[in-house]
Design a protein around this motif. Structure first.
Motif, PDB file in Angstrom:
ATOM      1  N   HIS A 149      18.244  27.461  89.650  1.00 56.24           N
ATOM      2  CA  HIS A 149      17.155  26.597  89.198  1.00 56.24           C
ATOM      3  C   HIS A 149      15.991  27.410  88.637  1.00 56.24           C
ATOM      4  N   GLY A 150      15.330  26.856  87.640  1.00 55.21           N
ATOM      5  CA  GLY A 150      14.051  27.403  87.186  1.00 55.21           C
ATOM      6  C   GLY A 150      14.146  28.500  86.138  1.00 55.21           C
ATOM      7  N   TRP A 151      15.353  28.982  85.828  1.00 51.57           N
ATOM      8  CA  TRP A 151      15.536  30.006  84.799  1.00 51.57           C
ATOM      9  C   TRP A 151      17.008  30.073  84.437  1.00 51.57           C
ATOM     10  N   ASP A 152      17.319  30.784  83.348  1.00 50.27           N
ATOM     11  CA  ASP A 152      18.710  30.863  82.880  1.00 50.27           C
ATOM     12  C   ASP A 152      19.176  32.321  82.902  1.00 50.27           C
ATOM     13  N   PRO A 153      20.075  32.668  83.839  1.00 49.41           N
ATOM     14  CA  PRO A 153      20.539  34.059  83.922  1.00 49.41           C
ATOM     15  C   PRO A 153      21.270  34.534  82.673  1.00 49.41           C
ATOM     16  N   GLN A 154      21.756  33.581  81.868  1.00 51.35           N
ATOM     17  CA  GLN A 154      22.441  33.971  80.623  1.00 51.35           C
ATOM     18  C   GLN A 154      21.466  34.613  79.635  1.00 51.35           C
ATOM     19  N   ASN A 155      20.173  34.354  79.831  1.00 52.65           N
ATOM     20  CA  ASN A 155      19.168  34.891  78.911  1.00 52.65           C
ATOM     21  C   ASN A 155      18.704  36.293  79.291  1.00 52.65           C
ATOM     22  N   SER A 156      19.183  36.800  80.406  1.00 49.08           N
ATOM     23  CA  SER A 156      18.753  38.122  80.853  1.00 49.08           C
ATOM     24  C   SER A 156      19.768  39.182  80.447  1.00 49.08           C
ATOM     25  N   SER A 157      19.325  40.125  79.614  1.00 49.41           N
ATOM     26  CA  SER A 157      20.218  41.201  79.180  1.00 49.41           C
ATOM     27  C   SER A 157      20.376  42.266  80.260  1.00 49.41           C
ATOM     28  N   LEU A 158      19.580  42.184  81.320  1.00 49.73           N
ATOM     29  CA  LEU A 158      19.620  43.197  82.367  1.00 49.73           C
ATOM     30  C   LEU A 158      20.502  42.813  83.558  1.00 49.73           C
ATOM     31  N   ILE A 159      21.045  41.584  83.559  1.00 52.22           N
ATOM     32  CA  ILE A 159      21.964  41.200  84.633  1.00 52.22           C
ATOM     33  C   ILE A 159      23.381  41.182  84.079  1.00 52.22           C
ATOM     34  N   ARG A 160      24.222  41.984  84.684  1.00 49.75           N
ATOM     35  CA  ARG A 160      25.623  42.024  84.268  1.00 49.75           C
ATOM     36  C   ARG A 160      26.476  41.499  85.421  1.00 49.75           C
ATOM     37  N   PHE A 161      27.301  40.509  85.143  1.00 47.36           N
ATOM     38  CA  PHE A 161      28.167  39.911  86.159  1.00 47.36           C
ATOM     39  C   PHE A 161      29.534  40.588  86.131  1.00 47.36           C
ATOM     40  N   HIS A 162      29.978  41.019  87.291  1.00 52.24           N
ATOM     41  CA  HIS A 162      31.306  41.616  87.433  1.00 52.24           C
ATOM     42  C   HIS A 162      32.199  40.600  88.137  1.00 52.24           C
ATOM     43  N   ASP A 163      33.152  40.052  87.394  1.00 54.56           N
ATOM     44  CA  ASP A 163      34.002  38.967  87.890  1.00 54.56           C
ATOM     45  C   ASP A 163      35.332  39.514  88.397  1.00 54.56           C
ATOM     46  N   PHE A 164      35.649  39.224  89.648  1.00 56.09           N
ATOM     47  CA  PHE A 164      36.943  39.608  90.212  1.00 56.09           C
ATOM     48  C   PHE A 164      37.704  38.343  90.594  1.00 56.09           C
ATOM     49  N   GLN A 165      38.986  38.345  90.355  1.00 55.30           N
ATOM     50  CA  GLN A 165      39.794  37.150  90.582  1.00 55.30           C
ATOM     51  C   GLN A 165      40.097  36.968  92.061  1.00 55.30           C
ATOM     52  N   LEU A 166      39.905  35.751  92.555  1.00 59.20           N
ATOM     53  CA  LEU A 166      40.250  35.410  93.932  1.00 59.20           C
ATOM     54  C   LEU A 166      41.639  34.786  93.942  1.00 59.20           C
ATOM     55  N   SER A 167      42.553  35.426  94.647  1.00 57.47           N
ATOM     56  CA  SER A 167      43.936  34.947  94.698  1.00 57.47           C
ATOM     57  C   SER A 167      44.054  33.754  95.639  1.00 57.47           C
ATOM     58  N   SER A 168      44.571  32.633  95.111  1.00 54.08           N
ATOM     59  CA  SER A 168      44.770  31.459  95.960  1.00 54.08           C
ATOM     60  C   SER A 168      45.835  31.736  97.015  1.00 54.08           C
ATOM     61  N   ASN A 169      46.800  32.608  96.694  1.00 55.40           N
ATOM     62  CA  ASN A 169      47.820  32.976  97.687  1.00 55.40           C
ATOM     63  C   ASN A 169      47.195  33.689  98.877  1.00 55.40           C
ATOM     64  N   LEU A 170      46.228  34.553  98.590  1.00 61.77           N
ATOM     65  CA  LEU A 170      45.533  35.277  99.653  1.00 61.77           C
ATOM     66  C   LEU A 170      44.754  34.303 100.533  1.00 61.77           C
ATOM     67  N   VAL A 171      44.027  33.378  99.895  1.00 55.09           N
ATOM     68  CA  VAL A 171      43.244  32.396 100.647  1.00 55.09           C
ATOM     69  C   VAL A 171      44.154  31.546 101.527  1.00 55.09           C
ATOM     70  N   ASN A 172      45.274  31.115 100.974  1.00 56.26           N
ATOM     71  CA  ASN A 172      46.214  30.301 101.751  1.00 56.26           C
ATOM     72  C   ASN A 172      46.775  31.077 102.933  1.00 56.26           C
ATOM     73  N   ALA A 173      47.065  32.365 102.723  1.00 53.81           N
ATOM     74  CA  ALA A 173      47.586  33.188 103.812  1.00 53.81           C
ATOM     75  C   ALA A 173      46.554  33.342 104.915  1.00 53.81           C
TER      76      ALA A 173
END
Length: 465
Positions: free
Chosen positions: A60-84
């Motif tokens: 809320h209150g701001w848009d992180p997409q507008n910040s060139s200084l925040i870099r998101f590192h996305d890692f995949q969450l395995s549904s098989n792992l969660v189920n196990a």
């Protein structure tokens, strides 16, 4: 993934932020990321793909997409792992209302250790110093920091200083002698706040606290100075620097409005609307929903009720509900009430002049947002730190009333109890005056020269030394 140019930071310091994958935790550390970037320091925000997307969509209150200084590192969450993991962490004997369905994701977060470690080593070659700010419940994920000579870590606590101190104090056998004025008459015990699985998970993560160089808190000494001082006296915090840098949420809300409820609020009188929301991890029974609806109707108070089921796992499934408000109810209250079935802009709602009260579960995000916007609360705690936050809000800060006593947590709150609490809250000019006064103090604390602003300056000066 976009690579940003950080030349203006001279390659001195990079901050890596590691949140627990739960909304209240994701949000606070994303808000902290925004603050860090105002000092020209790049931030690497680490998490599962779904949770990073969720954090960006809901902030809320701001848009992180507008910040060139925040870099998101996305890692995949395995549904098989969660189920196990789901089969091994089923706390079937718990009577706690804690969201046990999220436990497999918390456990799966431990598998971020390897990719996070790889990231830290890479950044350590590029920057003079790498600073990791991690959720207190993600200590195991960042444990390799100790192997990197130019890296250091700081623990971030997402709960109030009050709740955290009394949780640890009780757990440690009440080691400190406290003055009578330090302890409200009734502090809810830790019992019933968590499942045993989550308590074990916390205990494991807390074993890594000794690795960190300091602690950060989403609170302000303008409201919790006494409890920050008590935290400093705990054995685990000796020789550690504690920084109270909150509230992390923006205290002045600006920007484009997107939600229809804000247009509806524009048409209501000042301080006339009750905002009703119980966070992202709570689903009520059908019986409780009916009593709540009946109580709101009988109160004759204007309201916005955010009515959506709790977040699911492993991703986010918006809008699913375990029960529904009868269409006849919505028809009867349509002239003074709005039911919102999707994600609502809570900060904007609380900051609107027509909002005069907040019926809440008392999660710490909600408490800080309500306090910083000057909105008194009707507290309905359900699990975790919420029972202790209720005492802080109602007895210490005196900007709220309790709808439900913690010892009655197994009982359904009746329509008449809801009605009475709502009417009391909305009619209390004295409580609203105190809330506005407290908001002034909190907003002042994050302004230049304010106590929280100075603590953030101190933290930044320390990590860029």
């Amino acid at each position: 993934m976009t690579t940003h140019n950080y030349d203006h930071c001279n390659g001195e310091v990079a901050v890596v932020v590691v949140p627990l994958p739960a909304q209240g935790h994701l949000n606070q550390l994303l808000q902290l990321s925004r603050l860090v970037t105002t000092y020209g320091i790049p931030v690497h925000y680490v998490g599962f793909t779904n949770h990073n997307r969720q954090a960006k969509a809901r902030v809320h209150g701001w848009d992180p997409q507008n910040s060139s200084l925040i870099r998101f590192h996305d890692f995949q969450l395995s549904s098989n792992l969660v189920n196990a993991l789901s089969t091994s962490t089923d706390d079937v004997h718990s009577t706690s209302k804690f969201p046990a369905h999220l436990q497999p994701v918390f456990e799966a977060a431990g598998y971020l250790q390897q990719p996070v470690s790889t990231l830290l080593w890479a950044l350590a070659e590029e920057f003079k110093r790498v600073v990791v700010v991690h959720d207190s419940l993600m200590g195991s994920v960042i444990q390799d920091v100790r192997l990197i000579s130019n890296a250091e870590s700081y623990t971030f606590h997402t709960v109030s200083a009050f709740a955290l101190f009394f949780y640890i104090w009780e757990l440690a056998g009440k080691p400190l002698q406290l003055d009578d004025d330090d302890v409200p008459k009734e502090i809810p015990p830790n019992e019933g706040c968590f499942t045993s699985d989550f308590s074990d998970f916390m205990a494991k993560q807390y074993t890594y606290l000794s690795l960190s160089s300091g602690r950060l808190y989403n609170t302000s000494r303008s409201i919790e100075d006494k409890y920050m001082d008590l935290l400093q006296k705990l054995p685990m915090n000796l020789n550690k620097k504690l920084y109270a840098v909150g509230p992390l949420n923006p205290v002045i809300v600006t920007g484009k409005r997107k939600h229809r409820c804000l247009d509806w609020l524009d048409k209501q009188p000042v301080n006339s609307v009750l905002y009703v929301s119980f966070g992202t991890t709570t689903s009520f029974s059908g019986e409780q929903i009916k009593e709540l609806a009946k109580g709101l109707e009988q109160s004759e108070v204007r309201f916005i009720w955010v009515f959506r089921d709790a977040d699911k796992t492993p991703g986010v499934e918006e809008g699913r509900r375990i029960d529904d408000v009868a269409p006849a109810f919505e028809e009867r209250v349509k002239d003074r009430g709005m039911v919102v079935r999707d994600w609502a802009p809570q900060l904007e709602i609380l900051g609107h002049s027509s909002t005069g009260g907040f019926l809440s579960h008392c999660g710490w995000n909600s408490c800080m947002e309500s306090v910083s916007m000057g909105v008194p609360m009707a507290a309905w705690p359900i699990h975790s730190d919420q029972p202790k936050n209720t005492v802080l809000v109602t007895q210490v800060l005196r900007v709220g009333i309790a709808v439900k006593d913690w010892e009655c947590r197994e009982k359904v709150v009746t329509a008449s109890a809801v009605e009475n609490a709502v009417r009391r809250l909305m009619a209390s000019d004295e409580m609203r005056r105190r809330a506005h006064e407290l908001a002034g103090r909190v907003q002042g604390s994050v302004a230049p020269g304010g106590v929280s602003h100075l603590e953030m300056d101190s933290f930044i000066a320390h990590i860029t030394r």
